[in-house]
Motif scaffolding. Structure first.
Motif, short mmCIF file in Angstrom:
data_model
loop_
_atom_site.label_atom_id
_atom_site.label_comp_id
_atom_site.label_asym_id
_atom_site.label_seq_id
_atom_site.Cartn_x
_atom_site.Cartn_y
_atom_site.Cartn_z
N ASP A 69 56.06 33.25 7.36
CA ASP A 69 56.68 33.06 6.49
C ASP A 69 58.00 33.33 6.39
N LYS B 107 47.06 26.05 7.09
CA LYS B 107 48.45 26.37 6.66
C LYS B 107 49.80 25.28 6.67
N CYS C 225 47.53 34.68 1.65
CA CYS C 225 47.41 33.80 3.03
C CYS C 225 49.20 34.54 3.56
N SER D 261 53.45 30.41 1.70
CA SER D 261 52.39 30.75 1.78
C SER D 261 52.41 30.20 0.43
#
Length: 702
Positions: A86, A180, A81, A66
């Motif tokens: 992640d 993303k 985010c 992120s």
């Protein structure tokens, strides 16, 4: 005082390329093993390539993904985010390639080959300009990919192909949040290959830009004989890729570094020079050969006359030697920096990491089938050990892993210092080899003739020759195009900003729907098209057509004026001109009266009369005078203006053979005159002509 770290740390405006590799496994041991396999494959592909500035280097990704999604966001937005994605494992690298753009595209080639060798990988690559793969293929993008914002985090490599994730595959992605990186990787893996692969036109453009590597690698090399101190000649023979380090150090030199190295204390030319054949890249060779430099007399470097046949070899040798002296001086300034030679004992049979890496090298064909123990095998093995110690020995641990750029820069300086201290010089062998060196490569590519440049531009942009007769028509076509804040959009072009709406149907239908909604917002409009066209046609005809009866009486003029007034009154009633509009016509009438007494009209080109050449035809004395003969509605309110108009008519009666103004010729002449007087390759006229396909900068000024 600035430290070595401050000097060598790249600045933000440097040219860089960044790459992510997403493996399928998330196990720590599997990731370590896969990093070894990827690094071994990379080393096999790279071979003898000479990097201009920094090499291709992979590390375990430490930062959450992120942090790369919204790099310009505030801390609060970045926290927003963070999510479970992640935890997606990845390998990461960044290379500052400097002035040699070929390094960037060679990295794209490496990544593409890795995606072929390991089909489960998903690869992302971008640079300081953004999604540069799409910039290269800008003429072949789909309609929705109209900006960097639309395409951010949507371009990837998989199985040797470029993938462009369409909006249809990410329906939950809003325009505010954007796509993303982790979401994009999952989208590519969860959908068939055909769902995200880019069209064949994009694939072809990227393939052509990459070129025919690895054959292209040899084409970018340049071999030349130069004079070097025996110690430096031995170091470059031991590790030829270091030539870029010395070349860049000389090219980026400053007075302080020159002052510290002008005596050449390490590579002493006074002890004798040997001729050695050095391999540069064409970019490095051009950078060195175009530099004006003479070594300090106190250094002991023999001076040569520019007319001497050995001048080039001595000049290049002095420049390269000075560069390596600067590198050594920088290394001495930070003797505590980690050296690539530290821990030589790590590459032996007791180091499990090295054994795994060596096994991965054998599987990828790095040793090229040479027999174990042979000289070529040992040379390749030595290079693999250096690579492992520099890049992979500490991947799990220290601060250098999180700052690979800094570690690599420092290790290069220490490597040169170590070689200078430990290498053994065989002067007799160097002198013997200098007698049988091949000739220099041809460097005619340094000088580009205008004809060659024209051919390069023709091949790059597919531009045709200039035809001045087409300029007026091209300008007219350009002025008729549709334009908004994004720029001019050709009529009939399939790429339309209105087509990006979510509504179905063709772009033209969507545009019509948008236009209808705007019309509805203004209410009903009463527009009589036939009356408007008829009135405008009559008005333009009266203003632009020549008056064939200049000897007509004042009565005939009066009737024409009455008819002209009637036309204007009709148009005025149709569009209900405001008070400001009437004032504007009054101002225009006054301007015509003032210009009627000038000679500005004599500067205009006119149409040929009765087959005469343009140069022999007379011109209308004033462009304003013609309009003065047909005064608008405000002329009845101004007796002075009417009197001036009649006076001008009397003057026109004395002229013979007058012809109308050639608007196209005057426009073209003014544009060419503006181009002739502009300073530099860019200006109003050049930009206007370039927009319609005429690059006037390729035309020699006369």
């Amino acid at each position: 005082m600035a430290t070595l770290k401050d000097v060598l740390q790249p600045e933000k405006h440097d040219e860089w390329v960044r790459y992510f590799i997403f493996p399928s496994s998330s196990s720590s041991s599997d990731l370590q093993e896969q990093l070894f396999r990827l690094s071994a494959a990379c080393q096999t592909i790279i071979g003898d390539y000479i990097w201009h500035n920094e090499p291709f280097l992979l590390r375990r990704g430490l930062a959450p993904l992120s942090s790369f999604d919204d790099e310009d966001d505030t801390e609060g937005q970045q926290e927003k985010c963070h999510n479970g994605d992640d935890n997606l494992p990845y390998f990461y690298g960044m290379t500052h390639f400097g002035d040699n753009l070929e390094d960037e595209w060679f990295i794209v080639f490496i990544l593409r080959e890795l995606s072929k060798m390991f089909p489960e990988l998903v690869v992302k690559v971008d640079d300081n300009d953004g999604e540069f793969l799409l910039i290269e293929a800008a003429d072949h993008l789909p309609d929705w990919a109209e900006s960097d914002e639309c395409c951010k985090n949507r371009v990837y490599l998989r199985q040797g192909k470029v993938h462009l994730i369409p909006n249809e595959l990410t329906p939950n992605c809003t325009e505010d949040d954007g796509l993303k990186i982790a979401q994009a990787v999952h989208t590519i893996r969860q959908n068939p290959i055909s769902a995200s692969v880019a069209n064949e036109s994009i694939q072809k453009v990227i393939t052509n830009r990459i070129g025919n590597y690895p054959q292209k690698m040899e084409e970018n090399f340049y071999h030349v004989k130069i004079f070097l101190p025996p110690l430096l000649a031995t170091i470059l023979k031991e590790k030829p890729s270091l030539v870029s380090v010395g070349s860049l150090a000389f090219y980026l030199r400053d007075p302080i570094s020159l002052k510290a190295t002008r005596l050449m204390k390490t590579f002493k030319p006074g002890n004798g020079l040997v001729k050695s054949r050095v391999r540069f890249t064409k970019c490095l060779y051009a950078m060195l050969t175009k530099q004006d430099f003479r070594p300090d007399r106190r250094s002991g470097w023999p001076s040569q006359s520019p007319s001497s046949s050995e001048y080039k070899a001595h000049s290049l040798g002095a420049k390269l030697t000075t560069g390596f002296e600067i590198v050594l001086e920088q290394g001495r300034g930070n003797s505590s920096a980690p050296s690539s030679t530290n821990g030589v004992e790590t590459c032996d049979g007791d180091n499990f990491g090295w054994l795994r890496y060596e096994e991965a090298l054998k599987k990828t064909g790095y040793f090229r089938g040479y027999m174990e123990g042979s000289k070529p095998y040992q040379d390749l093995l030595s290079g693999a050990k250096d690579f492992y110690k520099t890049n992979l020995a500490n991947v799990d641990g220290n601060s250098s892993a999180s700052h690979p750029v800094f570690s690599w820069k420092e290790s290069v300086c220490q490597e040169v210092k170590h070689l200078a201290d430990t290498v053994k010089v065989d002067l007799d062998q160097l002198q013997s080899e200098s007698e049988t060196l091949p000739e220099d490569d041809d460097d005619s590519w340094l000088a580009i003739k205008p004809e060659d440049l024209e051919s390069l531009l023709q091949a790059k942009f597919n531009s045709g020759g200039l035809n001045p007769n087409d300029i007026p028509s091209k300008l007219k076509e350009f002025m008729k195009q549709i334009s908004d804040f994004s720029g001019v959009e050709p009529v009939g072009d399939s790429t339309s900003h209105l087509s990006n709406s979510s509504s179905s149907g063709s772009p033209r239908e969507n545009g019509a729907a948008a236009g209808d909604s705007q019309i509805d917002s203004f209410g009903e409009i009463d527009f009589r098209a036939d009356d408007f066209v008829s009135a405008m046609d009559k008005l333009l005809h009266d203003l632009g057509a020549p008056d064939k009866d200049w000897e007509a009486s004042d009565d005939s003029f009066g009737s024409d004026e009455d008819e002209y007034k009637a036309d204007l009154e009709s148009i005025s009633k149709m569009h209900q001109f405001s008070t400001e509009s009437r004032e504007f016509f009054g101002i225009m009438d006054q301007m015509d009266t003032e210009l009627a007494s000038t000679t500005i009209g004599q500067s205009f080109k006119s149409h040929p009369k009765n087959g005469a050449s343009p140069s022999s035809s007379k011109t209308v004395p004033s462009s304003s005078s013609t309009s003065s003969t047909t005064q608008g509605p405000s002329s009845s309110k101004s007796p002075k203006i009417a009197t001036a108009s009649v006076t001008e008519l009397d003057e026109f009666d004395q002229e013979e053979g007058l012809t109308p103004v050639n608007i196209d010729m005057n426009a073209l002449a003014n544009i060419l005159e503006s181009f002739q007087s502009q300073d530099g390759p860019s200006g109003p006229s050049a930009n206007l002509l370039r927009s319609v396909g005429f690059d006037m900068n390729r035309v020699k000024k006369k």
